[in-house]
Motif scaffolding. Structure first.
Motif, PDB file in Angstrom:
ATOM      1  N   GLN A  58       0.820  -1.213   0.000  1.00  0.00           N
ATOM      2  CA  GLN A  58       0.000   0.000   0.000  1.00  0.00           C
ATOM      3  C   GLN A  58       0.853   1.262   0.000  1.00  0.00           C
ATOM      4  OE1 GLN A  58      -3.356   0.008  -0.263  1.00  0.00           O
ATOM      5  NE2 GLN A  58      -3.231  -2.232  -0.465  1.00  0.00           N
ATOM      6  N   GLY A  59       2.154   1.090  -0.276  1.00  0.00           N
ATOM      7  CA  GLY A  59       3.043   2.243  -0.355  1.00  0.00           C
ATOM      8  C   GLY A  59       3.490   2.775   0.986  1.00  0.00           C
ATOM      9  N   LEU A  60       3.405   1.946   2.018  1.00  0.00           N
ATOM     10  CA  LEU A  60       3.825   2.358   3.365  1.00  0.00           C
ATOM     11  C   LEU A  60       4.985   1.480   3.816  1.00  0.00           C
ATOM     12  CD1 LEU A  60       0.313   2.787   5.071  1.00  0.00           C
ATOM     13  CD2 LEU A  60       1.662   4.509   3.864  1.00  0.00           C
ATOM     14  N   PRO A  61       6.219   1.917   3.614  1.00  0.00           N
ATOM     15  CA  PRO A  61       7.374   1.107   4.027  1.00  0.00           C
ATOM     16  C   PRO A  61       7.332   0.832   5.528  1.00  0.00           C
ATOM     17  CG  PRO A  61       8.052   2.987   2.686  1.00  0.00           C
ATOM     18  CD  PRO A  61       6.609   3.195   3.020  1.00  0.00           C
ATOM     19  N   ALA A  62       7.593  -0.424   5.915  1.00  0.00           N
ATOM     20  CA  ALA A  62       7.562  -0.812   7.327  1.00  0.00           C
ATOM     21  C   ALA A  62       8.791  -1.634   7.665  1.00  0.00           C
ATOM     22  CB  ALA A  62       6.297  -1.608   7.638  1.00  0.00           C
ATOM     23  N   LEU A  63       9.319  -1.394   8.837  1.00  0.00           N
ATOM     24  CA  LEU A  63      10.491  -2.116   9.327  1.00  0.00           C
ATOM     25  C   LEU A  63      10.097  -2.860  10.592  1.00  0.00           C
ATOM     26  CD1 LEU A  63      13.593  -2.621   9.099  1.00  0.00           C
ATOM     27  CD2 LEU A  63      13.913  -0.572  10.501  1.00  0.00           C
ATOM     28  N   ASP A  64      10.325  -4.178  10.634  1.00  0.00           N
ATOM     29  CA  ASP A  64      10.003  -4.976  11.813  1.00  0.00           C
ATOM     30  C   ASP A  64      11.114  -4.829  12.845  1.00  0.00           C
ATOM     31  OD1 ASP A  64       9.293  -6.849  13.704  1.00  0.00           O
ATOM     32  OD2 ASP A  64       8.726  -8.385  12.256  1.00  0.00           O
ATOM     33  N   LEU A  65      10.772  -4.252  13.994  1.00  0.00           N
ATOM     34  CA  LEU A  65      11.747  -3.997  15.063  1.00  0.00           C
ATOM     35  C   LEU A  65      11.575  -4.958  16.234  1.00  0.00           C
ATOM     36  CD1 LEU A  65      11.503  -0.085  15.180  1.00  0.00           C
ATOM     37  CD2 LEU A  65      13.193  -1.469  13.961  1.00  0.00           C
ATOM     38  N   SER A  66      10.853  -6.046  16.027  1.00  0.00           N
ATOM     39  CA  SER A  66      10.526  -6.946  17.135  1.00  0.00           C
ATOM     40  C   SER A  66      11.752  -7.576  17.778  1.00  0.00           C
ATOM     41  CB  SER A  66       9.570  -8.048  16.653  1.00  0.00           C
ATOM     42  OG  SER A  66       8.406  -7.493  16.096  1.00  0.00           O
ATOM     43  N   GLU A  67      12.859  -7.682  17.041  1.00  0.00           N
ATOM     44  CA  GLU A  67      14.085  -8.253  17.593  1.00  0.00           C
ATOM     45  C   GLU A  67      15.149  -7.194  17.842  1.00  0.00           C
ATOM     46  OE1 GLU A  67      14.164 -11.360  18.452  1.00  0.00           O
ATOM     47  OE2 GLU A  67      12.180 -11.764  17.605  1.00  0.00           O
ATOM     48  N   ASN A  68      14.783  -5.933  17.760  1.00  0.00           N
ATOM     49  CA  ASN A  68      15.732  -4.829  17.908  1.00  0.00           C
ATOM     50  C   ASN A  68      15.741  -4.363  19.360  1.00  0.00           C
ATOM     51  OD1 ASN A  68      16.790  -2.063  17.935  1.00  0.00           O
ATOM     52  ND2 ASN A  68      16.782  -2.231  15.703  1.00  0.00           N
ATOM     53  N   GLU A  69      16.807  -4.681  20.087  1.00  0.00           N
ATOM     54  CA  GLU A  69      16.869  -4.375  21.519  1.00  0.00           C
ATOM     55  C   GLU A  69      16.825  -2.879  21.791  1.00  0.00           C
ATOM     56  OE1 GLU A  69      16.844  -6.359  24.399  1.00  0.00           O
ATOM     57  OE2 GLU A  69      16.074  -7.701  22.855  1.00  0.00           O
ATOM     58  N   VAL A  70      17.509  -2.062  20.980  1.00  0.00           N
ATOM     59  CA  VAL A  70      17.506  -0.614  21.198  1.00  0.00           C
ATOM     60  C   VAL A  70      16.087  -0.072  21.062  1.00  0.00           C
ATOM     61  CG1 VAL A  70      18.305   1.606  20.304  1.00  0.00           C
ATOM     62  CG2 VAL A  70      19.901  -0.293  20.505  1.00  0.00           C
ATOM     63  N   ALA A  71      15.377  -0.559  20.047  1.00  0.00           N
ATOM     64  CA  ALA A  71      13.999  -0.102  19.846  1.00  0.00           C
ATOM     65  C   ALA A  71      13.105  -0.508  21.004  1.00  0.00           C
ATOM     66  CB  ALA A  71      13.464  -0.659  18.534  1.00  0.00           C
ATOM     67  N   LYS A  72      13.236  -1.769  21.451  1.00  0.00           N
ATOM     68  CA  LYS A  72      12.346  -2.281  22.488  1.00  0.00           C
ATOM     69  C   LYS A  72      12.644  -1.690  23.860  1.00  0.00           C
ATOM     70  CE  LYS A  72      13.204  -6.622  21.497  1.00  0.00           C
ATOM     71  NZ  LYS A  72      13.159  -8.098  21.555  1.00  0.00           N
ATOM     72  N   LEU A  73      13.923  -1.454  24.126  1.00  0.00           N
ATOM     73  CA  LEU A  73      14.300  -0.974  25.452  1.00  0.00           C
ATOM     74  C   LEU A  73      14.256   0.543  25.578  1.00  0.00           C
ATOM     75  CD1 LEU A  73      17.323  -3.276  26.352  1.00  0.00           C
ATOM     76  CD2 LEU A  73      15.114  -3.208  27.503  1.00  0.00           C
ATOM     77  N   HIS A  74      14.605   1.251  24.499  1.00  0.00           N
ATOM     78  CA  HIS A  74      14.806   2.688  24.622  1.00  0.00           C
ATOM     79  C   HIS A  74      13.971   3.533  23.664  1.00  0.00           C
ATOM     80  CE1 HIS A  74      18.112   1.882  27.356  1.00  0.00           C
ATOM     81  NE2 HIS A  74      18.648   1.073  26.463  1.00  0.00           N
ATOM     82  N   LEU A  75      14.068   3.250  22.362  1.00  0.00           N
ATOM     83  CA  LEU A  75      13.479   4.168  21.392  1.00  0.00           C
ATOM     84  C   LEU A  75      11.965   4.275  21.516  1.00  0.00           C
ATOM     85  CD1 LEU A  75      15.593   3.532  18.167  1.00  0.00           C
ATOM     86  CD2 LEU A  75      15.936   5.184  20.006  1.00  0.00           C
ATOM     87  N   ARG A  76      11.325   3.224  21.972  1.00  0.00           N
ATOM     88  CA  ARG A  76       9.870   3.287  22.137  1.00  0.00           C
ATOM     89  C   ARG A  76       9.489   4.374  23.129  1.00  0.00           C
ATOM     90  NH1 ARG A  76       8.747  -2.599  23.915  1.00  0.00           N
ATOM     91  NH2 ARG A  76       6.692  -2.083  23.056  1.00  0.00           N
ATOM     92  N   HIS A  77      10.407   4.715  24.041  1.00  0.00           N
ATOM     93  CA  HIS A  77      10.130   5.749  25.040  1.00  0.00           C
ATOM     94  C   HIS A  77      10.619   7.128  24.604  1.00  0.00           C
ATOM     95  CE1 HIS A  77       9.060   2.456  27.670  1.00  0.00           C
ATOM     96  NE2 HIS A  77      10.252   1.932  27.537  1.00  0.00           N
TER      97      HIS A  77
END
Length: 503
Positions: free
Chosen positions: A391-410
């Motif tokens: 649908q023209g919406l690039p998406a990146l799966d961050l489910s295994e990305n520790e920086v994203a899960k621990l920090h960037l989400r906040h």
């Protein structure tokens, strides 16, 4: 002469203080992984851990002169409580050296048994060295948490109870591993009595001392260990335990922290008990092994080795459990920065349950959204990424990305001086499917959403912070929107925290 562990286990003196704990069937987990799962409830011991068995068995066989002088131990907590209770029962002095990282609940539990606590070092290994110094200077007897035949035999009584409770076929028994006392004791007994049963040790990914040692054929010393599963945070396994594991253990499994959190949730759903991270290691390994081997219809047993949970960890565990079970996908999605794009994106998500939504206006052409979505399995996450891309919406799966899960989400957010006429409101959304779409549909107007933050915290309503660009001449219409929406709301446009960090 080699130690006869079968006889030592049968003659262990553990039941003055320890209980013959239940072997409980786990209906929910069994149904989900299509095997018969049983849990040996060592979390139900008086000190909420199996460690009491080995500690008491060692101390019960000490000469009277040694008991009169007192004992000393080094422990991250559970062995300490076992030694403290044993000393209380036997009427002797007990000194416990604990790492400075030990949860307060375990320190207080040891003190409540009348033991003297000495905090030293960052890990068990540091505390161990200091305890040996105190042993000599104060003429105390050292009670090792795992590397002692009497301690190993005491832990081995768990295996005796399991086989008595379940004489039917068993595919495998799973044990958490720190220094190896539990694994060694259970393996020695089971292989002497029912050698067809697989004995599988489970370690945390950042504390793999037994796995590394067995692979290299000699005891290795890890430079450092992770402390999430602090009850199994050991840099080097014992000599006795290593030799027994070399001889009797079939395999080692390594699991990460997310898998441990998911296992804590699994046990809670079946028992309403909350295991500590080390206490859930065996269940995490059982699940990983069953999935890898594609087992169905087998009987699998894990040891719930401890429940001395630090309450402060519950928030982290609840947050990571869904990721550990692969039931939440964390995605970064790029959408056009224009009115209506946010609503169109939510329509693409369909009826999926949104667990988290973080967005802040930062670019006049593109918007980057951090979103958590409930999924049934990892394949659904991959398909969602493909569907969004189509649908023209690039998406990146961050489910295994520790920086994203621990920090960037906040940290999604920041100042947005380009977001003119921004008004900020705090909402309480009903925690049910469609609540977000009702918000967007009711809004109706093309006010641009410039800020949105939501995270499912398990309450019956969701807390949302939203910013919208509303021209001053449309504030009356905006007020009508709020009234028609019917969600509790509070304006935060003049909140000093918002102005400092987001305005």
């Amino acid at each position: 002469m080699p130690t006869n562990y079968l006889e030592k286990i049968k003659n262990s003196r553990v039941y003055d203080v320890a209980r013959n704990t239940p072997l409980d069937f786990q209906p929910n987990l069994s149904a989900r992984i299509h095997n018969r799962v049983f849990l040996k409830r060592e979390d139900m011991q008086p000190v909420f851990s199996f460690k009491l068995r080995g500690a008491y068995n060692k101390m019960a066989y000490l000469p009277k002169a040694a008991l009169d002088s007192g004992v000393i131990a080094a422990s991250a907590g559970n062995h300490a409580q076992g030694v403290a209770l044993s000393a209380q029962k036997l009427g002797c002095r007990a000194v416990i050296v604990m790492p400075t990282t030990t949860p307060l609940i375990k320190i207080n539990a040891v003190k409540s048994r009348g033991a003297e606590v000495v905090l030293f070092g960052d890990s068990y290994s540091d505390a161990y060295v200091h305890a040996l110094e105190l042993e000599k200077s104060q003429n105390l007897t050292f009670v090792h948490p795992y590397d002692d035949p009497d301690v190993i035999a005491g832990q081995g009584t768990i295996a005796m109870e399991i086989l008595e409770a379940h004489p039917e076929p068993i595919e495998a028994i799973f044990c958490c591993v720190g220094g190896g006392g539990l694994l060694a004791g259970i393996a020695a007994y089971v292989k002497a009595v029912r050698p067809e049963i697989k004995i599988i040790g489970v370690e945390a990914r950042d504390a793999e001392a037994m796995t590394e040692s067995l692979q290299q054929g000699q005891r290795v010393m890890l430079e450092q260990v992770g402390l999430f599963a602090d009850g199994a945070a050991v840099k080097q396994v014992g000599e006795h335990t290593f030799a027994l594991c070399q001889q009797y253990v079939d395999e080692m499994i390594i699991v990460d922290n997310d898998a441990i959190c998911a296992a804590i949730k699994d046990v809670f759903e079946d028992t309403r008990s909350i295991l500590e991270p080390a206490g859930a290691l065996a269940t995490a390994g059982l699940k990983a092994y069953a999935a890898r081997e594609k087992l169905e219809g087998k009987t699998l047993i894990s040891i719930a080795s401890g429940a001395n949970m630090n309450f402060d960890r519950l928030r982290f565990i609840a947050e990571r459990a869904e990721l550990g079970e692969k039931r939440e996908a964390v995605l970064a999605v790029t959408i056009p920065e224009k009115p209506g794009a946010f609503k169109a994106f939510c329509h693409l998500l369909g009826n999926r349950n949104i667990t988290e939504f973080n967005y802040r206006y930062s670019d006049p052409t593109e918007a980057h959204i951090f979103v958590g979505v409930a999924v049934n399995d990892p394949t659904e996450s991959a398909q969602l990424v493909k569907d969004l891309a189509a649908q023209g919406l690039p998406a990146l799966d961050l489910s295994e990305n520790e920086v994203a899960k621990l920090h960037l989400r906040h940290l999604v957010g920041g100042h947005a001086p380009q977001a003119e006429n921004e008004v900020v409101f705090r909402f309480e959304f009903p925690e049910k499917p469609g609540a977000l779409m009702k918000f967007l549909d009711t809004m109706g107007h093309d006010w641009n959403i410039s800020l949105f933050h939501y995270r499912n915290h398990g309450a019956d309503f969701g807390r949302v912070l939203a910013g919208m660009q509303v021209p001053p001449n449309e504030l009356t219409e905006f007020s009508d929107f709020l009234n028609n929406l019917g969600y509790p709301h509070w304006e935060e446009t003049n909140n000093p925290a918002y102005k400092l960090f987001l305005g």
